[in-house]
Design an enzyme around this catalytic site. Structure first.
Site, PDB file in Angstrom:
ATOM      1  N   TRP A 102       0.823  -1.207   0.000  1.00 40.65           N
ATOM      2  CA  TRP A 102       0.000   0.000   0.000  1.00 40.65           C
ATOM      3  C   TRP A 102       0.858   1.259   0.000  1.00 40.65           C
ATOM      4  O   TRP A 102       0.553   2.229  -0.694  1.00 40.65           O
ATOM      5  CB  TRP A 102      -0.999  -0.007   1.152  1.00 40.65           C
ATOM      6  CG  TRP A 102      -2.057  -1.042   0.916  1.00 40.65           C
ATOM      7  CD1 TRP A 102      -2.284  -2.174   1.654  1.00 40.65           C
ATOM      8  CD2 TRP A 102      -3.003  -1.088  -0.176  1.00 40.65           C
ATOM      9  NE1 TRP A 102      -3.313  -2.900   1.101  1.00 40.65           N
ATOM     10  CE2 TRP A 102      -3.769  -2.267  -0.017  1.00 40.65           C
ATOM     11  CE3 TRP A 102      -3.269  -0.257  -1.265  1.00 40.65           C
ATOM     12  CZ2 TRP A 102      -4.801  -2.619  -0.910  1.00 40.65           C
ATOM     13  CZ3 TRP A 102      -4.285  -0.608  -2.151  1.00 40.65           C
ATOM     14  CH2 TRP A 102      -5.030  -1.768  -1.974  1.00 40.65           C
ATOM     15  N   ASP A 172      -2.167   6.669   6.289  1.00 38.22           N
ATOM     16  CA  ASP A 172      -3.143   5.735   5.724  1.00 38.22           C
ATOM     17  C   ASP A 172      -3.523   4.761   6.840  1.00 38.22           C
ATOM     18  O   ASP A 172      -2.759   3.880   7.192  1.00 38.22           O
ATOM     19  CB  ASP A 172      -2.523   4.995   4.534  1.00 38.22           C
ATOM     20  CG  ASP A 172      -3.497   4.000   3.894  1.00 38.22           C
ATOM     21  OD1 ASP A 172      -4.601   3.786   4.447  1.00 38.22           O
ATOM     22  OD2 ASP A 172      -3.137   3.422   2.843  1.00 38.22           O
ATOM     23  N   LYS A 196     -12.724  -1.978   5.649  1.00 35.76           N
ATOM     24  CA  LYS A 196     -11.928  -2.880   6.478  1.00 35.76           C
ATOM     25  C   LYS A 196     -12.496  -2.931   7.892  1.00 35.76           C
ATOM     26  O   LYS A 196     -12.976  -3.943   8.344  1.00 35.76           O
ATOM     27  CB  LYS A 196     -10.460  -2.424   6.564  1.00 35.76           C
ATOM     28  CG  LYS A 196      -9.573  -2.330   5.308  1.00 35.76           C
ATOM     29  CD  LYS A 196     -10.050  -2.903   4.074  1.00 35.76           C
ATOM     30  CE  LYS A 196      -9.152  -2.989   2.859  1.00 35.76           C
ATOM     31  NZ  LYS A 196      -8.199  -1.990   2.557  1.00 35.76           N
TER      32      LYS A 196
HETATM   33  C1  PLP Z   1      -7.507  -1.512   1.274  1.00 33.11           C
HETATM   34  C2  PLP Z   1      -6.442  -0.516   1.456  1.00 33.11           C
HETATM   35  C3  PLP Z   1      -6.265   0.555   0.560  1.00 33.11           C
HETATM   36  C4  PLP Z   1      -7.108   0.728  -0.687  1.00 33.11           C
HETATM   37  O1  PLP Z   1      -8.410   0.978  -0.358  1.00 33.11           O
HETATM   38  P1  PLP Z   1      -9.538   1.213  -1.479  1.00 33.11           P
HETATM   39  O2  PLP Z   1     -10.689   1.659  -0.633  1.00 33.11           O
HETATM   40  O3  PLP Z   1      -9.777  -0.110  -2.146  1.00 33.11           O
HETATM   41  O4  PLP Z   1      -9.079   2.244  -2.413  1.00 33.11           O
HETATM   42  C5  PLP Z   1      -5.265   1.453   0.816  1.00 33.11           C
HETATM   43  N1  PLP Z   1      -4.474   1.333   1.895  1.00 33.11           N
HETATM   44  C6  PLP Z   1      -4.612   0.327   2.776  1.00 33.11           C
HETATM   45  C7  PLP Z   1      -3.703   0.246   3.965  1.00 33.11           C
HETATM   46  C8  PLP Z   1      -5.600  -0.637   2.588  1.00 33.11           C
HETATM   47  O5  PLP Z   1      -5.743  -1.634   3.461  1.00 33.11           O
END
Ligand code: PLP
Length: 360
Positions: A102, A172, A196
């Site tokens: 990521w 993030d 998530k």
């Molecule tokens: C799932 C995830 C993303 C991407 O998320 P989307 O909503 O599919 O764009 C980015 N960073 C992390 C840490 C993730 O777990």
């Protein structure tokens, strides 16, 4: 039909109590005679749901008054671009920490907006650890410092908050937001996709300090400018109303469960159950450095790959699904977000014990 234990990394399992409430309110929310899905986003019913969700999130995370909470779309992935577009603010570049899949995506998307300095990387050890801050080569003139609090694929989590002085810290938090208490005032911006640890896909949450809003460049594009959404309480256009409603129900449940300190305690217990087993197993193992192990996503491998298929088949027979690891790393991964009950982790460990005894 019994509900399964769903170990998916995302979209992920949701609290049963929330799904039940949503089901009960599906055709008639609160005597309004309509589903939340059907409501005008400018009507008083939906406006109340929207405002309550924001208030509850603010209370849960202790978000200070000088931060805006934005309910956006486009996933965390769109934030990889919106962040540099809004936060570069005429500076020449930004600092990024490379901890895995990521982080790499965030780095790639920032490049069109300025110089991207990778100030630390764990690539040398296959992204199995969180680089200690003592080794980071931070630029005091950077527009911001970006890091990934939890690498959902690699299972590496920061259990400390980087110190970046006057340079805004951007995080993030897609896969560990609301899993523990955090000091929001240490951050310039926190972002997370909802699917998530919060609610359904389609909602992205951005928590951003006021002074970082309103400096998008080179030319602000209305929908990609935080100011647009901050000035309009995330209602410049139609927000993902149903996802926000479900997220709101999750926030209320987390408050009822004692808030993030209580949730964190439960998450530590759940993760320890699995890690303790892994550490004592001759058959299963987790590749991540002990102090950087994720409490949310726990990758593990079997003695050798030839056992993978049988393991997944047996898990399915026992009502446990989505344990296959990400295609880029193989093996298994158990995602055990807030909504995974301890019984799910206990069932998984019991099955792994049984599997090891039979095949070890
Ligand atoms: C799932 C995830 C993303 C991407 O998320 P989307 O909503 O599919 O764009 C980015 N960073 C992390 C840490 C993730 O777990």
């Amino acid at each position: 039909m019994a509900r399964v234990f769903n170990f998916s990394a995302g979209p992920a399992t949701l609290p049963e109590a929330v799904l039940q409430q949503a089901a009960a309110e599906m055709l008639d929310w609160n005597g309004s005679g309509q589903s939340v899905m059907e409501m005008s986003h400018r009507g008083k019913e939906y406006m109340a749901i929207h405002a309550q969700a924001e208030a509850d999130l603010r209370e849960l995370m202790g978000i200070p008054a000088n931060y805006k909470v934005l309910f956006l779309q486009g996933g965390a992935t769109l934030q990889f671009s919106m962040i540099p577009m809004n936060l570069m603010r005429g500076k020449s570049g930004a600092d990024y920490v490379n901890t895995g899949e990521w982080a790499k995506k965030a780095i790639k998307e920032a490049k069109p907006f300025g110089q991207v300095n990778v100030v630390a990387s764990a690539e040398d050890a296959n992204f199995s650890y969180a680089p200690a801050q003592s080794g980071w080569k931070l630029d005091p003139n950077a527009a911001y410092v970006h890091y990934t609090a939890n690498e959902t694929i690699g299972g590496v989590e920061f259990h400390w908050v980087p110190e970046t002085g006057d340079v805004p810290l951007v995080c993030d938090m897609s896969s560990n937001i609301l899993s523990k208490s955090v000091d929001v005032s240490k951050y310039g911006l926190i972002y997370a996709g909802a699917q998530k640890n919060i609610g359904p896909a389609g909602l992205t949450i951005v928590i951003v300090r006021d002074d970082l809003i309103g400096q998008a460049q080179p030319k602000p594009i209305t929908m990609l400018d935080y100011k647009t959404h901050a000035d309009n309480d995330s209602m410049y256009n139609t927000p993902p109303t149903y996802s926000i409603y479900i997220a709101g129900l999750v926030f209320q449940l987390l408050k009822k469960q004692g808030g993030l300190v209580a949730i964190e305690k439960k998450n530590i217990e759940k993760a320890n159950l699995l890690y303790d087993f892994l550490d004592n197993s001759q058959f299963f193992k987790n590749p991540v450095k002990r102090e950087d192990r994720s409490r949310m996503n726990i990758p593990f491998t079997l003695k050798d790959e030839s056992f993978d298929e049988a393991f997944l088949k047996g898990a399915k027979e026992r009502n446990m699904i989505q344990l296959k690891g990400h295609r880029s790393v193989g093996g298994m991964r158990a995602s055990i977000y807030n909504a995974m009950p301890v019984e799910g982790v206990q069932a998984l460990v019991a099955y792994m014990k049984e599997f090891e005894a039979k095949n070890g």
